[in-house]
Design a protein around this motif. Structure first.
Motif, short mmCIF file in Angstrom:
data_model
loop_
_atom_site.label_atom_id
_atom_site.label_comp_id
_atom_site.label_asym_id
_atom_site.label_seq_id
_atom_site.Cartn_x
_atom_site.Cartn_y
_atom_site.Cartn_z
N GLU A 1 0.83 -1.20 0.00
CA GLU A 1 0.00 0.00 0.00
C GLU A 1 0.87 1.26 0.00
OE1 GLU A 1 -0.51 -2.62 1.98
OE2 GLU A 1 -2.54 -3.30 1.49
N ASN A 2 1.95 1.24 0.77
CA ASN A 2 2.89 2.37 0.74
C ASN A 2 3.53 2.50 -0.63
OD1 ASN A 2 2.68 3.53 3.29
ND2 ASN A 2 4.16 2.13 4.20
N VAL A 3 3.88 1.39 -1.25
CA VAL A 3 4.47 1.43 -2.59
C VAL A 3 3.47 2.07 -3.56
CG1 VAL A 3 5.37 0.06 -4.52
CG2 VAL A 3 6.00 -0.53 -2.16
N GLY A 4 2.19 1.69 -3.46
CA GLY A 4 1.17 2.28 -4.32
C GLY A 4 1.04 3.78 -4.10
N LEU A 5 1.03 4.20 -2.84
CA LEU A 5 0.97 5.63 -2.55
C LEU A 5 2.18 6.37 -3.11
CD1 LEU A 5 -0.37 5.56 1.11
CD2 LEU A 5 -1.54 6.53 -0.88
N ILE A 6 3.33 5.74 -3.06
CA ILE A 6 4.53 6.38 -3.58
C ILE A 6 4.47 6.48 -5.11
CG2 ILE A 6 7.04 6.06 -3.83
CD1 ILE A 6 6.91 5.28 -0.77
N PHE A 7 3.90 5.46 -5.78
CA PHE A 7 3.66 5.60 -7.23
C PHE A 7 2.77 6.82 -7.49
CE2 PHE A 7 5.26 1.32 -8.13
CZ PHE A 7 5.75 1.49 -9.42
N ARG A 8 1.73 6.96 -6.69
CA ARG A 8 0.80 8.08 -6.86
C ARG A 8 1.52 9.41 -6.66
NH1 ARG A 8 -5.04 8.38 -3.82
NH2 ARG A 8 -5.82 10.22 -4.91
N LEU A 9 2.37 9.49 -5.65
CA LEU A 9 3.14 10.71 -5.41
C LEU A 9 4.16 10.97 -6.52
CD1 LEU A 9 3.64 10.42 -1.59
CD2 LEU A 9 2.65 12.40 -2.78
N CYS A 10 4.82 9.93 -6.99
CA CYS A 10 5.80 10.11 -8.06
C CYS A 10 5.14 10.62 -9.34
CB CYS A 10 6.55 8.80 -8.33
SG CYS A 10 7.75 8.41 -7.04
N ASP A 11 3.90 10.19 -9.59
CA ASP A 11 3.15 10.74 -10.72
C ASP A 11 2.83 12.21 -10.46
OD1 ASP A 11 1.27 10.69 -13.12
OD2 ASP A 11 -0.12 11.15 -11.48
N ALA A 12 2.30 12.51 -9.27
CA ALA A 12 1.92 13.89 -8.94
C ALA A 12 3.12 14.83 -9.00
CB ALA A 12 1.28 13.93 -7.55
N LEU A 13 4.28 14.35 -8.58
CA LEU A 13 5.50 15.16 -8.55
C LEU A 13 6.26 15.13 -9.89
CD1 LEU A 13 6.77 13.97 -5.05
CD2 LEU A 13 5.90 16.26 -5.59
N ARG A 14 5.81 14.30 -10.82
CA ARG A 14 6.47 14.10 -12.12
C ARG A 14 7.98 13.89 -11.95
NH1 ARG A 14 3.96 18.49 -14.70
NH2 ARG A 14 5.97 19.22 -15.43
N VAL A 15 8.33 12.94 -11.07
CA VAL A 15 9.74 12.63 -10.86
C VAL A 15 10.30 11.93 -12.09
CG1 VAL A 15 9.42 12.44 -8.35
CG2 VAL A 15 9.40 10.37 -9.76
N GLU A 16 11.63 12.01 -12.24
CA GLU A 16 12.28 11.35 -13.37
C GLU A 16 12.14 9.84 -13.30
OE1 GLU A 16 16.35 12.59 -13.74
OE2 GLU A 16 15.79 14.55 -14.52
N LYS A 17 12.39 9.27 -12.10
CA LYS A 17 12.39 7.82 -12.00
C LYS A 17 12.15 7.39 -10.56
CE LYS A 17 14.60 3.84 -13.94
NZ LYS A 17 15.47 3.41 -15.01
N LEU A 18 11.57 6.21 -10.43
CA LEU A 18 11.37 5.56 -9.15
C LEU A 18 12.09 4.22 -9.19
CD1 LEU A 18 9.97 4.97 -6.39
CD2 LEU A 18 7.98 4.17 -7.71
N TYR A 19 13.02 4.02 -8.25
CA TYR A 19 13.69 2.73 -8.10
C TYR A 19 13.11 2.01 -6.90
CZ TYR A 19 17.41 4.00 -11.39
OH TYR A 19 18.12 4.36 -12.50
#
Length: 190
Positions: free
Chosen positions: A38-56
């Protein structure tokens, strides 16, 4: 004042082609040993909202299915996808992500590319996230929900930041932490 409806918000959102063409912020997020899907899912959501370059996603961190190269059994892949999608609200396809088992290899590669490595952790030498002098591109490292960022990773980091706690609780959820620090970084870029 009129509160926006879900339909209003969906209409305002750029389509997939426009979204892919938007520049990404020079921020990379590295998760290490995050247990909760669930935390991983929330972090995907945040990475989209923040338009980060990459998530490892590294170590024991769960990750969405990777197709034919995925070493996990089908039921584990499906479980991971269901749990991540539940909180990630179907945003996984909009985030540039990669699973790598060894975080030290990831961080060494990012350092070689000129990234500043900043760990989000509470130590006796952590700096307030609002006062730290970030240099872009930056890689934010977040660790295990209970044990935090490993000492070996802290030693490799260019900086360690934390968020002041003013109540009885001694820490914040890992995704909440990313949201707070991530938006601070974007405010500095703007």
């Amino acid at each position: 004042m009129k509160k926006k409806t879900t339909e209003d918000l969906v209409t305002e959102r750029p389509d997939a082609t426009k979204l892919a063409a938007l520049p990404r912020f020079p921020i990379t997020v590295v998760l290490n040993n995050v247990r909760s899907l669930e935390n991983v899912g929330l972090i995907f959501r945040l990475c989209d909202a923040l338009r980060v370059e990459k998530l490892y996603l590294t170590g024991i961190t769960g990750y969405p299915p990777m197709g034919e190269t995925d070493p996990r059994t089908t039921n584990i892949q499906e479980h991971a996808l269901n749990q991540i999608t539940k909180t990630g609200i179907k945003l996984v396809p909009f985030v540039n992500w990669e699973y790598r088992e060894d975080i030290l290899t990831v961080l060494s590669g990012l350092k070689d590319e000129g990234f500043m490595i900043v760990a989000l952790e509470q130590t006796d030498q952590s700096q307030d996230y609002r006062e730290f002098n970030y240099q872009f591109p930056v890689a934010l490292v977040l660790g295990h929900e209970r044990t935090g960022v490993d000492d070996q990773i802290l030693e490799l980091s260019d900086g360690i930041v934390d968020i002041p706690m003013y109540g009885a609780g001694n820490s914040l959820n890992v995704a909440t932490t990313l949201g707070i620090v991530g938006y601070e970084l974007i405010s500095r870029l703007k």
